[in-house]
Motif scaffolding. Structure first.
Motif, mmCIF file in Angstrom:
data_model
loop_
_atom_site.group_PDB
_atom_site.id
_atom_site.type_symbol
_atom_site.label_atom_id
_atom_site.label_comp_id
_atom_site.label_asym_id
_atom_site.label_seq_id
_atom_site.Cartn_x
_atom_site.Cartn_y
_atom_site.Cartn_z
ATOM 1 N N ALA A 3 -16.394 -8.272 -2.214
ATOM 2 C CA ALA A 3 -15.948 -6.149 -1.607
ATOM 3 C C ALA A 3 -14.694 -6.505 -0.749
ATOM 4 O O ALA A 3 -13.860 -5.476 -0.479
ATOM 5 C CB ALA A 3 -16.545 -5.592 -2.004
ATOM 6 N N GLN A 4 -14.979 -7.333 0.143
ATOM 7 C CA GLN A 4 -14.842 -7.709 1.675
ATOM 8 C C GLN A 4 -13.421 -7.986 1.368
ATOM 9 O O GLN A 4 -12.402 -6.861 1.339
ATOM 10 C CB GLN A 4 -15.263 -8.636 2.137
ATOM 11 N N THR A 5 -12.778 -8.791 0.513
ATOM 12 C CA THR A 5 -11.454 -9.020 0.244
ATOM 13 C C THR A 5 -10.431 -8.560 -0.082
ATOM 14 O O THR A 5 -10.063 -7.855 -0.448
ATOM 15 C CB THR A 5 -11.868 -10.844 -1.107
ATOM 16 N N LEU A 6 -11.270 -7.256 -2.075
ATOM 17 C CA LEU A 6 -10.324 -6.360 -2.191
ATOM 18 C C LEU A 6 -9.880 -5.451 -1.283
ATOM 19 O O LEU A 6 -9.020 -4.809 -1.271
ATOM 20 C CB LEU A 6 -11.342 -5.932 -3.162
ATOM 21 N N ALA A 7 -10.715 -4.869 -0.183
ATOM 22 C CA ALA A 7 -10.787 -3.752 0.344
ATOM 23 C C ALA A 7 -9.444 -4.507 1.542
ATOM 24 O O ALA A 7 -8.444 -3.540 1.957
ATOM 25 C CB ALA A 7 -11.748 -3.265 0.994
ATOM 26 N N ILE A 8 -9.889 -5.855 2.264
ATOM 27 C CA ILE A 8 -8.708 -5.883 2.887
ATOM 28 C C ILE A 8 -7.322 -6.311 2.649
ATOM 29 O O ILE A 8 -6.123 -5.471 3.336
ATOM 30 C CB ILE A 8 -9.274 -7.173 3.885
ATOM 31 N N ALA A 9 -7.733 -6.664 1.481
ATOM 32 C CA ALA A 9 -6.188 -7.189 0.394
ATOM 33 C C ALA A 9 -5.494 -5.639 0.259
ATOM 34 O O ALA A 9 -4.120 -5.971 0.035
ATOM 35 C CB ALA A 9 -6.581 -8.109 -0.945
ATOM 36 N N LEU A 10 -6.667 -4.982 -0.381
ATOM 37 C CA LEU A 10 -5.567 -3.738 -0.731
ATOM 38 C C LEU A 10 -5.069 -3.286 0.615
ATOM 39 O O LEU A 10 -3.805 -2.415 0.873
ATOM 40 C CB LEU A 10 -6.716 -2.799 -0.538
ATOM 41 N N GLY A 11 -5.682 -2.976 1.880
ATOM 42 C CA GLY A 11 -4.580 -2.694 3.306
ATOM 43 C C GLY A 11 -3.814 -3.480 3.568
ATOM 44 O O GLY A 11 -3.016 -2.928 4.091
ATOM 45 N N VAL A 12 -3.822 -4.901 3.726
ATOM 46 C CA VAL A 12 -2.875 -5.550 3.526
ATOM 47 C C VAL A 12 -1.330 -4.588 2.642
ATOM 48 O O VAL A 12 -0.217 -4.913 3.081
ATOM 49 C CB VAL A 12 -2.592 -7.148 2.961
ATOM 50 N N ARG A 13 -1.520 -4.850 1.116
ATOM 51 C CA ARG A 13 -0.695 -3.839 0.579
ATOM 52 C C ARG A 13 -0.159 -2.861 0.905
ATOM 53 O O ARG A 13 1.065 -2.249 1.108
ATOM 54 C CB ARG A 13 -1.572 -3.970 -0.614
ATOM 55 N N GLN A 14 -1.656 -1.615 1.327
ATOM 56 C CA GLN A 14 -0.554 -0.110 1.781
ATOM 57 C C GLN A 14 -0.285 -0.782 3.096
ATOM 58 O O GLN A 14 1.139 0.099 3.230
ATOM 59 C CB GLN A 14 -1.744 0.549 2.586
ATOM 60 N N ASP A 15 -0.635 -1.412 4.099
ATOM 61 C CA ASP A 15 0.209 -1.716 4.935
ATOM 62 C C ASP A 15 1.887 -1.763 5.376
ATOM 63 O O ASP A 15 3.512 -2.047 5.686
ATOM 64 C CB ASP A 15 -0.011 -2.723 6.134
ATOM 65 N N THR A 16 2.446 -3.385 4.993
ATOM 66 C CA THR A 16 2.827 -3.582 3.384
ATOM 67 C C THR A 16 4.591 -2.215 2.917
ATOM 68 O O THR A 16 5.646 -2.561 3.058
ATOM 69 C CB THR A 16 3.529 -5.276 2.498
ATOM 70 N N ALA A 17 3.564 -1.702 2.294
ATOM 71 C CA ALA A 17 4.038 -0.554 1.305
ATOM 72 C C ALA A 17 4.894 0.370 2.876
ATOM 73 O O ALA A 17 5.438 0.575 2.255
ATOM 74 C CB ALA A 17 3.748 0.157 1.140
ATOM 75 N N ARG A 18 4.063 0.307 3.897
ATOM 76 C CA ARG A 18 4.573 1.271 4.963
ATOM 77 C C ARG A 18 5.348 0.375 5.910
ATOM 78 O O ARG A 18 6.353 1.489 6.461
ATOM 79 C CB ARG A 18 2.806 2.078 5.421
ATOM 80 N N ALA A 19 5.280 -0.340 5.790
ATOM 81 C CA ALA A 19 6.473 -0.896 6.447
ATOM 82 C C ALA A 19 7.892 -1.165 6.110
ATOM 83 O O ALA A 19 7.821 -0.685 5.052
ATOM 84 C CB ALA A 19 6.106 -3.067 6.834
#
Length: 276
Positions: free
Chosen positions: A260-276
């Motif tokens: 669950a932690q992996t899914l949440a943090i990996a999703l956060g990385v995706r979102q941050d990359t999309a915003r960059a």
């Protein structure tokens, strides 16, 4: 080829049906196993062989004759039966003490639980295919909001992931069934959202029903469960299978929380990359 028994009821039916064709020694073994399922759930092969009046190799040969790779694989069905019948922790503790004659001290229990959970964690990356993780993340990333549901033991995992998603600014809603209103909460889930259902054997009826309704409505569904035989798997767009540690009839949540932690943090990385 006869399918491998997947629960205690199917194993009991197979043993009963095959009993007349078994050798005298295997019949003796079968009678002992079915007459003493509680002891079989927790005792060692050596202990059970002595109680049954057979050799340890006879127990292994018996399990092999029903398609199992070893006695421990068959023993898991006896343990699963007790998980269903003895939900009370005090009853399980008494069952373990009766079956094994052990009264473990706190230091021994800490060592056993820590070791078992370490092993479950070490096996987790090899059990989850990278493409499954990516497919689940695709669903969560596309979703306007993620709704999460986990009843009973699974509630801890659903609650934690809801917390984690809030901290990466992903709209997330915990379906807690307050007042028995799972149906009403499910109505709030749209086709632009996603649903994560978490459930482990014996699979909460509420979780299965929510998953069925979500599947029927075409809501993107990810499930986190413990077996390919779980009733949730056939309903899911993505099924993530986690095998938790089990010590003396008590199962952990370490691997599920890690996932669950992996899914949440990996999703956060995706979102941050999309915003960059």
């Amino acid at each position: 080829m006869t399918p491998l028994p997947h629960d205690f009821a199917s194993l009991e039916a197979r043993i009963t049906a095959d009993y007349p064709s078994l050798s005298r020694r295997l019949q003796q073994t079968a009678k002992f196993l079915l007459d003493h399922p509680q002891e079989v759930a927790f005792a060692t092969v050596a202990q059970l062989a002595q109680q049954a009046g057979v050799t340890p190799s006879t127990l292994i040969r018996f399990s092999n004759s029903f398609g199992f790779s070893g006695f421990s694989e068959m023993q898991q069905l006896f343990r699963a039966r007790l998980f269903d019948e003895l939900p009370n922790y005090n009853e399980r503790i008494r069952a373990v003490r009766t079956a094994t004659g052990e009264t473990p001290d706190s230091a021994q229990l800490l060592w056993e639980f820590a070791t078992a959970n370490q092993e479950a964690l070490s096996q987790l990356p090899g059990r989850i295919a990278p493409e499954q993780l990516e497919q689940a993340l695709d669903i969560f990333e596309r979703a306007k909001a993620v709704h999460l549901m986990g009843a009973r033991r699974s509630f801890t995992v659903a609650s934690y992931m809801t917390y984690a998603l809030h901290h990466i600014d992903k709209p997330a809603f915990l379906m807690n069934g307050l007042g028995g209103m799972y149906d009403e909460q499910l109505k709030a889930v749209s086709h632009e959202d996603a649903l994560l259902v978490i459930s482990f054997a014996p699979y909460a009826e509420e979780s299965t029903e929510v998953a069925k309704q979500a599947h029927a409505r075409g809501i993107p569904l990810v499930v986190l469960t413990d077996s390919t035989l779980s009733p949730l798997v056939r309903l899911a767009d993505v099924a993530l299978i986690v095998h938790e540690a089990e010590v003396k009839g008590f199962r952990g949540l370490t691997a599920s929380l890690c996932l669950a932690q992996t899914l949440a943090i990996a999703l956060g990385v995706r979102q941050d990359t999309a915003r960059a």
